[in-house]
Design a protein around this motif. Structure first.
Motif, PDB file in Angstrom:
ATOM      1  N   PHE B  25     116.352 -37.594 -10.177  1.00 39.51           N
ATOM      2  CA  PHE B  25     116.698 -36.814 -11.362  1.00 39.51           C
ATOM      3  C   PHE B  25     118.107 -37.152 -11.831  1.00 39.51           C
ATOM      4  CE2 PHE B  25     118.408 -33.236 -13.632  1.00 39.51           C
ATOM      5  CZ  PHE B  25     117.353 -32.709 -14.344  1.00 39.51           C
ATOM      6  N   THR B  26     119.032 -37.168 -10.871  1.00 38.60           N
ATOM      7  CA  THR B  26     120.437 -37.369 -11.233  1.00 38.60           C
ATOM      8  C   THR B  26     120.685 -38.806 -11.710  1.00 38.60           C
ATOM      9  OG1 THR B  26     122.611 -36.551 -10.590  1.00 38.60           O
ATOM     10  CG2 THR B  26     121.568 -38.054  -9.037  1.00 38.60           C
ATOM     11  N   LEU B  27     119.981 -39.777 -11.131  1.00 37.24           N
ATOM     12  CA  LEU B  27     120.154 -41.163 -11.582  1.00 37.24           C
ATOM     13  C   LEU B  27     119.584 -41.365 -12.977  1.00 37.24           C
ATOM     14  CD1 LEU B  27     119.522 -43.262  -8.383  1.00 37.24           C
ATOM     15  CD2 LEU B  27     121.639 -43.030  -9.664  1.00 37.24           C
ATOM     16  N   ILE B  28     118.419 -40.785 -13.211  1.00 41.02           N
ATOM     17  CA  ILE B  28     117.804 -40.920 -14.536  1.00 41.02           C
ATOM     18  C   ILE B  28     118.719 -40.305 -15.594  1.00 41.02           C
ATOM     19  CG2 ILE B  28     115.880 -40.106 -15.984  1.00 41.02           C
ATOM     20  CD1 ILE B  28     114.078 -40.502 -13.489  1.00 41.02           C
ATOM     21  N   PHE B  29     119.318 -39.174 -15.252  1.00 42.27           N
ATOM     22  CA  PHE B  29     120.241 -38.580 -16.220  1.00 42.27           C
ATOM     23  C   PHE B  29     121.492 -39.441 -16.368  1.00 42.27           C
ATOM     24  CE2 PHE B  29     123.891 -36.128 -17.487  1.00 42.27           C
ATOM     25  CZ  PHE B  29     123.421 -35.550 -18.655  1.00 42.27           C
ATOM     26  N   GLY B  30     122.050 -39.884 -15.235  1.00 44.97           N
ATOM     27  CA  GLY B  30     123.296 -40.643 -15.269  1.00 44.97           C
ATOM     28  C   GLY B  30     123.177 -41.927 -16.067  1.00 44.97           C
ATOM     29  N   VAL B  31     122.046 -42.596 -15.949  1.00 40.01           N
ATOM     30  CA  VAL B  31     121.893 -43.897 -16.606  1.00 40.01           C
ATOM     31  C   VAL B  31     121.313 -43.745 -18.005  1.00 40.01           C
ATOM     32  CG1 VAL B  31     120.717 -46.133 -16.468  1.00 40.01           C
ATOM     33  CG2 VAL B  31     121.642 -45.088 -14.409  1.00 40.01           C
ATOM     34  N   MET B  32     120.333 -42.821 -18.142  1.00 38.40           N
ATOM     35  CA  MET B  32     119.567 -42.794 -19.390  1.00 38.40           C
ATOM     36  C   MET B  32     119.847 -41.589 -20.268  1.00 38.40           C
ATOM     37  SD  MET B  32     116.004 -43.869 -17.632  1.00 38.40           S
ATOM     38  CE  MET B  32     115.135 -43.800 -19.155  1.00 38.40           C
ATOM     39  N   ASP B  33     120.595 -40.610 -19.714  1.00 37.54           N
ATOM     40  CA  ASP B  33     120.866 -39.398 -20.478  1.00 37.54           C
ATOM     41  C   ASP B  33     119.588 -38.604 -20.742  1.00 37.54           C
ATOM     42  OD1 ASP B  33     122.833 -37.839 -21.374  1.00 37.54           O
ATOM     43  OD2 ASP B  33     123.211 -38.887 -23.251  1.00 37.54           O
ATOM     44  N   VAL B  34     118.622 -38.738 -19.854  1.00 39.73           N
ATOM     45  CA  VAL B  34     117.360 -38.022 -20.012  1.00 39.73           C
ATOM     46  C   VAL B  34     117.252 -36.954 -18.918  1.00 39.73           C
ATOM     47  CG1 VAL B  34     114.843 -38.230 -19.760  1.00 39.73           C
ATOM     48  CG2 VAL B  34     116.116 -39.923 -21.100  1.00 39.73           C
ATOM     49  N   ILE B  35     117.032 -35.709 -19.327  1.00 42.11           N
ATOM     50  CA  ILE B  35     116.775 -34.640 -18.353  1.00 42.11           C
ATOM     51  C   ILE B  35     115.274 -34.615 -18.120  1.00 42.11           C
ATOM     52  CG2 ILE B  35     116.857 -32.142 -17.989  1.00 42.11           C
ATOM     53  CD1 ILE B  35     119.507 -32.107 -19.448  1.00 42.11           C
ATOM     54  N   ASN B  36     114.876 -35.133 -16.973  1.00 36.59           N
ATOM     55  CA  ASN B  36     113.456 -35.324 -16.690  1.00 36.59           C
ATOM     56  C   ASN B  36     112.873 -34.087 -16.010  1.00 36.59           C
ATOM     57  OD1 ASN B  36     110.919 -36.285 -16.152  1.00 36.59           O
ATOM     58  ND2 ASN B  36     111.556 -37.498 -14.390  1.00 36.59           N
ATOM     59  N   LEU B  37     112.343 -33.178 -16.806  1.00 40.83           N
ATOM     60  CA  LEU B  37     111.791 -31.941 -16.237  1.00 40.83           C
ATOM     61  C   LEU B  37     110.465 -32.193 -15.527  1.00 40.83           C
ATOM     62  CD1 LEU B  37     112.641 -29.248 -18.942  1.00 40.83           C
ATOM     63  CD2 LEU B  37     113.785 -29.720 -16.779  1.00 40.83           C
ATOM     64  N   ALA B  38     109.937 -33.400 -15.613  1.00 37.98           N
ATOM     65  CA  ALA B  38     108.706 -33.726 -14.878  1.00 37.98           C
ATOM     66  C   ALA B  38     109.007 -34.110 -13.429  1.00 37.98           C
ATOM     67  CB  ALA B  38     107.970 -34.873 -15.571  1.00 37.98           C
ATOM     68  N   GLN B  39     110.291 -34.130 -13.046  1.00 30.99           N
ATOM     69  CA  GLN B  39     110.632 -34.577 -11.693  1.00 30.99           C
ATOM     70  C   GLN B  39     109.998 -33.672 -10.631  1.00 30.99           C
ATOM     71  OE1 GLN B  39     112.231 -37.396 -11.746  1.00 30.99           O
ATOM     72  NE2 GLN B  39     112.935 -37.748  -9.666  1.00 30.99           N
ATOM     73  N   GLY B  40     109.929 -32.358 -10.890  1.00 25.26           N
ATOM     74  CA  GLY B  40     109.283 -31.431  -9.939  1.00 25.26           C
ATOM     75  C   GLY B  40     107.811 -31.754  -9.794  1.00 25.26           C
ATOM     76  N   CYS B  41     107.175 -32.075 -10.901  1.00 25.34           N
ATOM     77  CA  CYS B  41     105.755 -32.420 -10.880  1.00 25.34           C
ATOM     78  C   CYS B  41     105.541 -33.725 -10.106  1.00 25.34           C
ATOM     79  CB  CYS B  41     105.251 -32.552 -12.315  1.00 25.34           C
ATOM     80  SG  CYS B  41     103.519 -32.945 -12.424  1.00 25.34           S
ATOM     81  N   LEU B  42     106.449 -34.692 -10.302  1.00 32.03           N
ATOM     82  CA  LEU B  42     106.347 -35.953  -9.565  1.00 32.03           C
ATOM     83  C   LEU B  42     106.505 -35.705  -8.065  1.00 32.03           C
ATOM     84  CD1 LEU B  42     108.501 -38.257 -11.914  1.00 32.03           C
ATOM     85  CD2 LEU B  42     106.014 -38.259 -11.683  1.00 32.03           C
ATOM     86  N   LEU B  43     107.410 -34.793  -7.739  1.00 32.09           N
ATOM     87  CA  LEU B  43     107.643 -34.453  -6.331  1.00 32.09           C
ATOM     88  C   LEU B  43     106.375 -33.871  -5.697  1.00 32.09           C
ATOM     89  CD1 LEU B  43     110.108 -34.450  -4.393  1.00 32.09           C
ATOM     90  CD2 LEU B  43     110.558 -32.120  -5.128  1.00 32.09           C
ATOM     91  N   ILE B  44     105.744 -32.956  -6.416  1.00 31.56           N
ATOM     92  CA  ILE B  44     104.510 -32.341  -5.900  1.00 31.56           C
ATOM     93  C   ILE B  44     103.393 -33.393  -5.847  1.00 31.56           C
ATOM     94  CG2 ILE B  44     102.707 -30.641  -6.468  1.00 31.56           C
ATOM     95  CD1 ILE B  44     105.208 -29.439  -5.235  1.00 31.56           C
ATOM     96  N   THR B  45     103.380 -34.296  -6.805  1.00 31.57           N
ATOM     97  CA  THR B  45     102.398 -35.396  -6.760  1.00 31.57           C
ATOM     98  C   THR B  45     102.593 -36.215  -5.488  1.00 31.57           C
ATOM     99  OG1 THR B  45     102.452 -35.508  -9.177  1.00 31.57           O
ATOM    100  CG2 THR B  45     101.469 -37.382  -8.032  1.00 31.57           C
ATOM    101  N   GLY B  46     103.868 -36.513  -5.182  1.00 33.89           N
ATOM    102  CA  GLY B  46     104.179 -37.255  -3.954  1.00 33.89           C
ATOM    103  C   GLY B  46     103.707 -36.507  -2.727  1.00 33.89           C
ATOM    104  N   ALA B  47     103.894 -35.185  -2.735  1.00 28.22           N
ATOM    105  CA  ALA B  47     103.463 -34.358  -1.597  1.00 28.22           C
ATOM    106  C   ALA B  47     101.942 -34.422  -1.448  1.00 28.22           C
ATOM    107  CB  ALA B  47     103.931 -32.918  -1.817  1.00 28.22           C
TER     108      ALA B  47
END
Lengths: 264, 294
Positions: B25-47
């Motif tokens: 999440f923090t890298l995507i924001f740092g590089v792309m200026d995008v707040i990726n609210l799907a990161q929680g969903c990706l995390l649960i997908t990984g789980a």
């Protein structure tokens, strides 16, 4: 080297270049001068592939490069040093140099050799290798930008207002380094606001106005024209320019950063 | 004293895992200026992916996190190309809404595929501990933390020592400048986004071992991720590590010394406190580009 024929290009809000014809000979330093809004920097952007001409063509040694991506233009042998943010401020000087060779990153031996060669020519590259580019002075940044531009051994380098924001000492360093680039066999096309500085540095000059070439001649001939003086200096004789460095007054490209720092 | 030490150990171990979960999440924001609210969903997908593979193969769910990471790299790439890049071209601010929509839709898809029952992976070391005198170190938390730190170290090394990493950091510093050295900015952005998504592969594997989860657990996890990055300073990888340890300790201390029911409120209380008192993050790290510093 570069031939531009009837180039029409702009940024969406209108055409800045309006049927521009321009020719740059190999092994020369050509300086484009002209009033603000004449389209000088747009010429460089069109060549480097940052904008694509709507009409006309741009050829490098006979091969069309208009419409190519910046990466393709670099591969063809043209590297641009932009006006602002040329170096990546958060990265070290070494990382910046390595990125100068991004397109040959898989040829590690060649990349190492090129950087070592450029460290000999521009000692500051080695002396400040581990420092972030943000810590360099304006003049030092320019020298590292020049060195980085040469990593790929380009046929041509585009310099967009290389002395912008620099004091006379740093400008002198830019003067010497640009000549050095030419001496290394690189053709230079530059845009410069400081008309006398640019034309004294260059072998050829181009005067632009409203997106077209108004005059093109040897820089000596342009400097001698009375109408140039009237156009750019506001009198019949060019006034002394206290900000203009004399050739060869630099300390050499980056040989004495501390000394340069003291003047910045 | 033992209880305090025990709580601190637990908090630090969980903090390491939180750091990995937040790194993408923090890298995507740092590089792309995008707040990726799907990161929680990706995390649960990984789980879910790790849990599903563990059920079918019996292999260690944390090791299966490597495969989940590969799958999430692909999902991240598609998400960037299919949604984020397109929306960014229209209006960069809309990426927040677009990624929120992806999170909501993704939750529905996960529920359809895996159902809505509680899940968790229970390998042999689940609920067992190493003992150091009177202290015990839960094996699952220890392994997950070590794995997270290894992945974070790899990510750091990639950003600092490879051309891909330099290209990504160059794009964070100046996209126009990156183009002028021949970097394909669009490609570098896609790789960055995919890499950020891939970190949730191992993060999700750790989650599957340490917690029970449901499709809508993503709401809790995006809250934790936001807390970590706000604490550390948006866009900073070292800041995320520090913020994650603070959150891990905060939750552990709250559940031990106050009430376990208040634990889920800790991230939100920390977000509120940090935004009111020190909006640049606990460690004084500025917003953009620090992610590029890794």
């Amino acid at each position: 080297m570069i031939e531009m024929h009837s180039v029409v290009a702009g940024y969406g809000g209108g055409d800045v270049l309006q049927g521009l014809d321009l020719s740059v000979r190999p092994g020369t330093i050509t300086c484009i001068v002209g009033p603000n809004g004449a389209g000088k920097s747009t010429v460089l952007r069109a060549i480097s592939g940052q904008i694509h001409p709507r009409e006309g063509e741009i050829r490098l040694a006979g091969s069309a490069i208009h419409g190519h991506s910046p990466a393709a233009v670099i591969s063809a042998g043209i590297v641009q040093v932009p006006q602002h943010n040329g170096l990546f401020a958060d990265l070290t000087v070494r990382d910046n140099m390595l990125l100068g060779g991004y397109l040959i990153r898989r040829d590690k031996a060649r990349l190492r050799r090129r950087i070592a060669e450029l460290e000999e020519v521009f000692p500051i590259v080695r002396e400040r290798a581990d420092e972030k580019a943000a810590n360099l002075s304006g003049g030092q940044r320019r020298i590292v930008e020049f060195a980085r531009a040469l990593v790929l051994e380009p046929r041509m380098v585009l310099l967009d207002e290389p002395t912008l924001g620099l004091d006379p000492k740093a400008s002198a360093l830019v003067f010497d380094s640009t000549r050095m680039m030419r001496d290394l066999g690189t053709t230079v096309l530059m845009v410069e606001q400081n008309v006398r500085f640019g034309l004294r540095l260059a072998s050829h000059g181009v005067v632009m106005e409203r997106g077209r070439v108004l005059l093109a001649d040897s820089s000596e001939a342009l400097l001698a024209r009375p109408d140039m003086a009237a156009m750019f200096f506001g009198s019949s004789a060019p006034p002394a320019d206290p900000a203009e460095p004399e050739p060869g007054t630099g300390t050499g490209p980056g040989t004495d950063p501390q000394r340069e720092d003291a003047h910045l | 004293m033992t209880l305090l030490l025990q709580t601190l150990i637990f908090g630090c171990l969980i903090g390491g895992v939180y750091a990995l979960m937040s790194s993408g999440f923090t890298l995507i924001f740092g590089v792309m200026d995008v707040i990726n609210l799907a990161q929680g969903c990706l995390l649960i997908t990984g789980a879910y992916l790790s849990w599903w593979m563990w059920q079918r193969t019996g292999l260690d769910p944390l090791l299966l996190g490597v495969l989940s990471s590969a799958a999430l790299y692909g999902i991240g790439w598609l998400l960037y190309k299919g949604v984020v890049a397109r929306v960014q071209r229209v209006d960069p601010g809309l990426t927040l809404v677009a990624t929120f929509a992806v999170a909501v839709a993704g939750e529905g898809v996960i529920a359809l595929v895996f159902g809505t029952s509680d899940r968790s992976a229970t390998p042999s070391y689940f609920n067992t501990s190493f003992h150091l005198g009177s202290l015990s170190v839960p094996k699952a938390q220890l392994y997950a933390c070590i794995g997270a730190l290894v992945v974070l170290g790899g990510l750091y090394a990639l950003l600092r020592g490879t051309f891909l990493g330099r290209a990504i950091r160059a794009c964070a510093s100046s996209r126009g400048g990156a183009e002028l050295v021949g970097i394909d900015v669009e490609r570098a952005m896609a790789q960055m986004f995919a890499l950020g998504a891939a970190t949730t592969g191992f993060g999700g594997a750790a989650l599957s071992v340490l917690y029970q989860f449901l499709p809508d657990s993503q709401d809790i996890w995006i809250g934790r991720v936001l807390c970590v990055v706000v604490l550390g300073g948006l866009g900073s990888l070292p800041g995320a590590l520090a913020g994650a340890v603070v959150l891990g300790l905060g939750e552990a201390l709250t559940s031990t010394y106050w009430d376990v029911r208040w634990t889920t409120a800790v991230p939100y209380m920390l977000i509120l406190a940090i935004l009111l008192l020190r909006p640049q993050g606990l460690f004084g790290i500025t917003l953009r580009r620090e992610g590029a510093r890794a």
